[in-house]
Design an enzyme around this catalytic site. Structure first.
Site, PDB file in Angstrom:
ATOM      1  CG  ASP A  10      -1.768   1.248   1.331  1.00  0.00           C
ATOM      2  OD1 ASP A  10      -2.313   1.655   0.290  1.00  0.00           O
ATOM      3  OD2 ASP A  10      -1.889   1.843   2.423  1.00  0.00           O
ATOM      4  CB  SER A  11       0.205   4.757  -0.673  1.00  0.00           C
ATOM      5  OG  SER A  11      -1.033   4.759   0.002  1.00  0.00           O
ATOM      6  N   GLY A  43      -3.155   8.877  -3.810  1.00  0.00           N
ATOM      7  CA  GLY A  43      -4.494   9.201  -4.318  1.00  0.00           C
ATOM      8  C   GLY A  43      -4.647  10.554  -4.969  1.00  0.00           C
ATOM      9  CB  CYS A  73      -3.069   0.732  -2.530  1.00  0.00           C
ATOM     10  SG  CYS A  73      -3.135   2.462  -3.020  1.00  0.00           S
ATOM     11  CB  THR A  75      -4.911   5.034  -5.397  1.00  0.00           C
ATOM     12  OG1 THR A  75      -5.834   5.694  -4.523  1.00  0.00           O
ATOM     13  CG2 THR A  75      -4.389   6.019  -6.417  1.00  0.00           C
ATOM     14  CD  GLU A 158      -1.923   8.179   6.741  1.00  0.00           C
ATOM     15  OE1 GLU A 158      -0.958   8.264   7.497  1.00  0.00           O
ATOM     16  OE2 GLU A 158      -2.105   7.239   5.948  1.00  0.00           O
ATOM     17  CB  CYS A 190     -10.162   4.675  -0.093  1.00  0.00           C
ATOM     18  SG  CYS A 190      -8.659   5.304   0.699  1.00  0.00           S
ATOM     19  CG  HIS A 192      -6.453   5.509   4.628  1.00  0.00           C
ATOM     20  ND1 HIS A 192      -5.643   4.990   3.651  1.00  0.00           N
ATOM     21  CD2 HIS A 192      -5.633   6.157   5.493  1.00  0.00           C
ATOM     22  CE1 HIS A 192      -4.388   5.333   3.906  1.00  0.00           C
ATOM     23  NE2 HIS A 192      -4.355   6.037   5.011  1.00  0.00           N
TER      24      HIS A 192
HETATM   25  N1  DGL Z   1      -4.363   3.426   0.048  1.00  0.00           N
HETATM   26  C1  DGL Z   1      -4.973   4.425  -0.798  1.00  0.00           C
HETATM   27  C2  DGL Z   1      -6.219   3.839  -1.467  1.00  0.00           C
HETATM   28  O1  DGL Z   1      -6.722   2.801  -1.085  1.00  0.00           O
HETATM   29  C3  DGL Z   1      -5.332   5.668  -0.021  1.00  0.00           C
HETATM   30  C4  DGL Z   1      -4.133   6.451   0.443  1.00  0.00           C
HETATM   31  C5  DGL Z   1      -3.414   7.148  -0.675  1.00  0.00           C
HETATM   32  O2  DGL Z   1      -3.974   8.077  -1.280  1.00  0.00           O
HETATM   33  O3  DGL Z   1      -2.292   6.774  -0.937  1.00  0.00           O
HETATM   34  O4  DGL Z   1      -6.705   4.428  -2.406  1.00  0.00           O
END
Ligand code: DGL
Length: 286
Positions: A10-11, A43, A73, A75, A158, A190, A192
């Site tokens: 993930d990011s 994102g 993730c 995105t 976050e 997403c 999060h």
């Molecule tokens: N993990 C990203 C998602 O699921 C969200 C966080 C980001 O923008 O990197 O889209």
């Protein structure tokens, strides 16, 4: 092969929602998690940049000898998954969009579906396309799909503002259009957003089912491994966990232990971008 780890990336910390589900479903599996904390968020970045970052994430995991990769993730899944599968044909790569779309079709009764996600995911149209394809595969069509980008949700999570007045205000603003639209299923597109479930549920009301793309992706990963005979046997004992981040390891450590509810003993800084040959065992879609 069965004892090789599952790679998850993930990011940043959001993919821990997928990791937690995988651990719950598959206690015997070894799991490797990569959080690209130096470059989060993905994102709000361009397609070219997200694709490049995702390639480096996958390359790193492939270098650790994983048997499957889960793009935890949305995105990266929405933008980079097809390119990743082309670039790394030897390793199965499962994204979030397919599982989330199938779960949305299963959840809706009236065919009116909402999707909330980052600006990049919504801009890509990936969920809308995949939900339509999922319905079309069974000879149906959704009544309506309404998409809404919620760019402030990630920074709120976050900052630990998961169930506070400020998050509720933001949710009311973002979800206002969806509330009046008669949807009965809302995709949390997403990683999060599952952390905001209680606020989103209370704003949307009890008639709307929240579709957790993290749960859906973990369930499909488990099914895929079982189907290919790639599960590590339960008799082998509890699987291990290794975490890698690209920056701010101490902050990640605290969040991960708190979120997963168990100690994070193995956490290292990762250097991305070094070339590694792809290797693995065949493709899947997702
Ligand atoms: N993990 C990203 C998602 O699921 C969200 C966080 C980001 O923008 O990197 O889209």
């Amino acid at each position: 092969m069965n004892s090789l780890p599952i790679g998850i990336f993930d990011s940043g910390v959001g993919g821990l929602t997928v990791m937690r589900e995988l651990r719950r479903l598959l206690p015997a599996e070894h799991l490797i998690y990569l959080g690209d904390t130096a470059r989060v968020p993905y994102g709000n970045k361009s397609h070219a940049t997200v694709s490049r970052y995702a390639q480096e994430d996958v390359q790193f995991l492939v270098g650790r000898g994983v048997k499957i990769i889960v793009i935890a993730c949305n995105t990266a899944s929405a933008i980079a998954a097809p390119g990743l599968r082309e670039h790394f044909p030897g390793v199965p790569i499962l994204g979030m969009i397919g599982p989330g779309s199938r779960a949305a079709m299963a959840a809706t009764r009236n065919g009116r579906i909402g999707v909330i996600a980052t600006a990049a995911t919504i801009g890509s149209g990936a969920y809308e396309t995949r939900i339509r394809e999922t319905f079309a595969a069974v000879g149906r069509a959704p009544e309506e799909i309404i998409s809404q980008a919620c760019p402030l949700f990630v920074p709120l999570v976050e900052e630990g503002e998961t169930d506070t007045a400020i998050t509720r205000l933001v949710a009311e603003k973002y979800l206002a259009g969806l509330r009046g639209a008669g949807i009965d299923a809302l995709v949390l597109g997403c990683t999060h957003y599952p952390l905001l479930k209680s606020v989103i549920a209370s704003v949307m009301g009890p008639s709307v089912t929240l579709v957790d793309s993290a749960e859906a992706a973990a369930a499909e990963t488990a099914a895929l491994l079982a189907g290919r005979g790639l599960l590590r046997p339960a008799s082998a004992g509890r699987g291990g966990e290794r975490f890698y981040v690209t920056d701010a390891a101490a902050r990640f450590h605290g969040i991960a232990e708190n979120f997963l509810g168990h100690p994070v003993d193995y956490l290292e800084l990762a250097e991305l971008g070094s070339p590694v040959e792809a290797d693995g065992a065949g493709q899947v879609s997702g």
